[in-house]
Design a protein around this motif. Structure first.
Motif, PDB file in Angstrom:
ATOM      1  N   TYR B  56       1.003  -1.459   0.241  1.00  0.00           N
ATOM      2  CA  TYR B  56      -0.021   0.059   0.348  1.00  0.00           C
ATOM      3  C   TYR B  56       1.110   1.309  -0.075  1.00  0.00           C
ATOM      4  CZ  TYR B  56      -0.175  -0.625   5.714  1.00  0.00           C
ATOM      5  OH  TYR B  56      -0.281  -0.387   6.491  1.00  0.00           O
ATOM      6  N   LEU B  57       2.301   1.118  -0.526  1.00  0.00           N
ATOM      7  CA  LEU B  57       3.210   2.227  -0.434  1.00  0.00           C
ATOM      8  C   LEU B  57       2.742   3.123   0.586  1.00  0.00           C
ATOM      9  CD1 LEU B  57       1.375   3.399  -3.991  1.00  0.00           C
ATOM     10  CD2 LEU B  57       3.067   2.252  -4.075  1.00  0.00           C
ATOM     11  N   ALA B  58       3.053   2.537   1.967  1.00  0.00           N
ATOM     12  CA  ALA B  58       3.586   3.297   2.760  1.00  0.00           C
ATOM     13  C   ALA B  58       5.010   3.287   2.655  1.00  0.00           C
ATOM     14  CB  ALA B  58       2.554   3.292   4.074  1.00  0.00           C
ATOM     15  N   GLN B  59       6.083   2.439   2.443  1.00  0.00           N
ATOM     16  CA  GLN B  59       6.923   2.003   2.906  1.00  0.00           C
ATOM     17  C   GLN B  59       7.807   1.642   1.099  1.00  0.00           C
ATOM     18  OE1 GLN B  59       7.872   0.955   5.864  1.00  0.00           O
ATOM     19  NE2 GLN B  59       9.940   1.494   4.791  1.00  0.00           N
ATOM     20  N   ARG B  60       9.275   1.928   1.049  1.00  0.00           N
ATOM     21  CA  ARG B  60       9.865   2.215  -0.606  1.00  0.00           C
ATOM     22  C   ARG B  60      10.363   0.884   0.096  1.00  0.00           C
ATOM     23  NH1 ARG B  60       8.583   5.503  -4.373  1.00  0.00           N
ATOM     24  NH2 ARG B  60       8.263   7.856  -3.467  1.00  0.00           N
ATOM     25  N   ARG B  85      -2.830   5.733  -4.628  1.00  0.00           N
ATOM     26  CA  ARG B  85      -2.938   5.487  -3.720  1.00  0.00           C
ATOM     27  C   ARG B  85      -5.122   5.309  -3.422  1.00  0.00           C
ATOM     28  NH1 ARG B  85       1.043   8.719   0.445  1.00  0.00           N
ATOM     29  NH2 ARG B  85       2.226   6.809   0.658  1.00  0.00           N
TER      30      ARG B  85
END
Ligand SMILES: Nc1ncnc2c1ncn2[C@@H]1O[C@H](COP(=O)(O)OP(=O)(O)O)[C@@H](O)[C@H]1O
Ligand SMILES: [Mg+2]
Lengths: 303, 263
Positions: B56-60, B85
């Protein structure tokens, strides 16, 4: 996106993204003080500008050439020669011999009688009114005198408002001071808003992260803070404007009690009042822009 | 939005390291397809939440490649993140409800963020709250809700905008088995509408309740059965009631630009 439902405050019954992120209760008061001081500084600056405009008009106008010699014929010759030279002299807008009639009328109250009627050879100087295209500085007056001295050795040259020159310089300096003060006050506003916005951001960090995760844009989030900044600055601005106007009205009363002509020139025109009334709007704009840039730059550091 | 058979997510040799510790995720490779139901299992600390955060693109990730919705998600410019998102629905393990907003407003938040008109929000949100059994808690703040109730608000919020991919981190950990089943049915019906569903859980019973689901198992940060194609056998009768997803404002969302909205 028109942002109605999203940012709409709870005030209108529409829930927003964030609770009203109070930028901090002192915000409106800091803005009020800054706006009041800005209003006073701006009024002073504008009043000084008006006074300076008046003074510089005087300075521009003013050179008087007198031919002071007892012999009427010689006086006339010298006056004619001086006038001819002056007319051709660069920078001279207008040179005009003041007619003898006029002089007589001018002198009557002093001599008790029209000089022409009784004593024809009373050594009344011949007068030439000269208008220059630039202020009559001592250098220019010297140049004029040098030019006519050859043809009219009895000539004396005076700047009408030469005494105003230092005043004029003082006014210019004061104007710069007022401008500098306003710049400093603008910086104070920016600093206050930056600090308050950062504080509010920190207080809502968790909510902002959630809104980010749900696809909220930085601009959407920033708009919430801009709105608050606008409202707080507007409240402070109105209070500050009111206080500032009370102060300048009181000040101008005191000054006009002095009765000096100089102060008469410092009166504010209605356009000046419009400028002063717009100062709170400028404050709101500055606060909104500062809040936006602060919030956006802080958000850019979040993922 | 997505080609029927095009993969929706692709991980290629992804690794994730927090700070300077050892890798929390190592050599993660898998592909997710539209409309499929995936379970992510593994013991506590295996890295489930970490993997979902990448999803969910909260972390790379520290290394590897991630493609999402046909785009390289690692080099995705920041201003395109909101658009991505908005295509995701996320049930966070810790719910992450907005504390000052009511249950209703929390559920409405994704629609508001997407710019859906206010008059198109009330009905679907109320129906969704009704489905998760919170109709009477509509105006309650999260702090006054029980853990299970908060979880249901979080789930309602995650599905309300009919995302292309639903990512749920232990979404039934705080509810009773009956409600858990009901929520699973909600996820399944979402899947039938084309949403890719990824549910992290360590509850094996839950997995058995969803026939046709695919299972990915994490063990100490490594994915076993990396094809992700393990099918659970038991077949069950189709669920009785349909969740109110058909009423969700899909069309309203389709009209929204998914990219960065200019100020
Ligand atoms: N933000 C973080 N910083 C450092 N380590 C973390 C962080 N989040 C998780 N970890 C570590 O990564 C590993 C996997 O955690 P997590 O993904 O939460 O597992 P799970 O969800 O399966 O319980 C654990 O060892 C955990 O301590
Ligand atoms: Mg976890």
């Amino acid at each position: 996106m028109n942002g109605t439902g999203l940012i709409g405050g709870s005030r209108r019954g529409e829930p927003g993204l964030l609770p009203d992120p109070r930028l901090g209760s002192p915000m409106p008061w800091v803005i009020a003080i800054v706006i009041a001081l800005t209003v006073i500084a701006a009024a002073s600056g504008l009043g000084l500008r008006n006074a300076a405009a008046r003074a510089s008009a005087d300075l521009n106008g003013g050179v008087t050439v007198q031919i002071v010699t007892a012999a009427p014929t010689d006086r006339n010759h010298q006056a004619d020669a001086a006038l001819a030279t002056l007319t051709r002299f660069p920078g001279v807008v207008e040179a005009r011999r003041v007619a003898q009639d006029q002089l007589d009328t001018l002198l009557e109250p002093w001599l008790g009688t029209r000089p022409g009627d009784t004593i024809d050879d009373l050594p009344i100087p011949a007068l030439i009114d000269v208008r220059l295209d630039t202020p009559a500085t001592p250098e220019r007056i010297g140049a004029l005198l040098g030019a006519i001295a050859r043809v009219a050795p009895a000539a004396r040259v005076d700047g009408e408002a030469a005494w105003l020159t230092p005043v004029f310089h003082a006014i210019a300096t004061l104007q710069w001071l007022a401008g500098g003060l306003i710049a400093l006050l603008a910086m104070a506003t920016i600093a206050a808003v930056v600090l308050a916005a950062r504080n509010a951001l920190a207080g809502h960090r968790e909510t902002i992260e959630i809104v980010h995760m749900l696809g909220g844009t930085d601009a959407q989030i920033a708009r919430v803070f801009q709105r608050t900044a606008a409202m707080e600055a507007a409240a402070g601005g109105i209070i500050g404007l009111f206080a500032g106007i009370v102060a300048i009205v009181a000040l101008s009363r005191q000054f006009s009690a002095l009765g000096s002509g100089m102060v008469g020139g410092a009166m504010l025109a209605w356009t000046d009042w419009v400028v002063i009334a717009l100062i709170p709007a400028g404050g709101v704009g500055l606060a909104v822009l500062t809040a936006r840039l602060t919030v956006l730059s802080a958000l850019r550091r979040m993922l | 939005m997505t080609e029927p058979d095009a993969e929706i997510v692709q991980f290629d040799n992804v690794g994730l390291r927090y700070g300077t510790g050892k890798e929390a995720l190592t050599d993660i490779s898998f592909t997710l397809y539209p409309g499929r139901f995936y379970f992510l299992t593994g013991a506590s600390g295996a890295g489930k939440t970490s993997l979902l955060k990448l999803l969910y693109l909260a972390q790379r990730p520290s290394r590897g490649l991630i493609r999402m919705f046909g785009t390289d998600a690692i080099t995705l410019p920041r201003e395109r993140l909101p658009g991505f998102r908005r295509r995701l629905g996320v049930v966070f393990q810790d719910f992450r409800l907005v504390q000052h907003l009511s249950a209703f407003d929390n559920v409405a938040l994704p629609l508001r963020v997407a710019g859906v008109a206010e008059r198109e929000i009330t009905k679907p949100v109320d129906e969704m709250l009704d489905w998760v059994g919170l109709a009477d808690r509509r105006d309650a703040r999260p702090a006054t809700l029980s853990g299970g109730e908060q979880q249901r608000v979080a789930i309602a919020r995650a599905v309300i905008a009919r995302p292309d991919m639903l990512v749920a981190d232990e979404p039934t950990g705080n509810v009773d088995p009956e409600m858990a089943l009901k929520l699973l049915r909600l996820f399944e019906s979402l899947g039938r509408l084309g949403t890719t569903v990824v549910v992290a859980t360590h509850d094996v019973h839950l997995i058995r309740k969803v026939p046709d689901s695919l299972i990915m198992r994490l063990d100490k940060g490594r994915l076993s059965d990396p094809t992700g194609a393990l099918r659970y056998p038991p077949r069950r009768s189709p669920p009785a009631g349909e969740p109110p997803l058909s009423a969700a404002p899909r069309d309203a969302l389709d009209g929204q630009p998914l990219g960065f909205s200019p100020a």
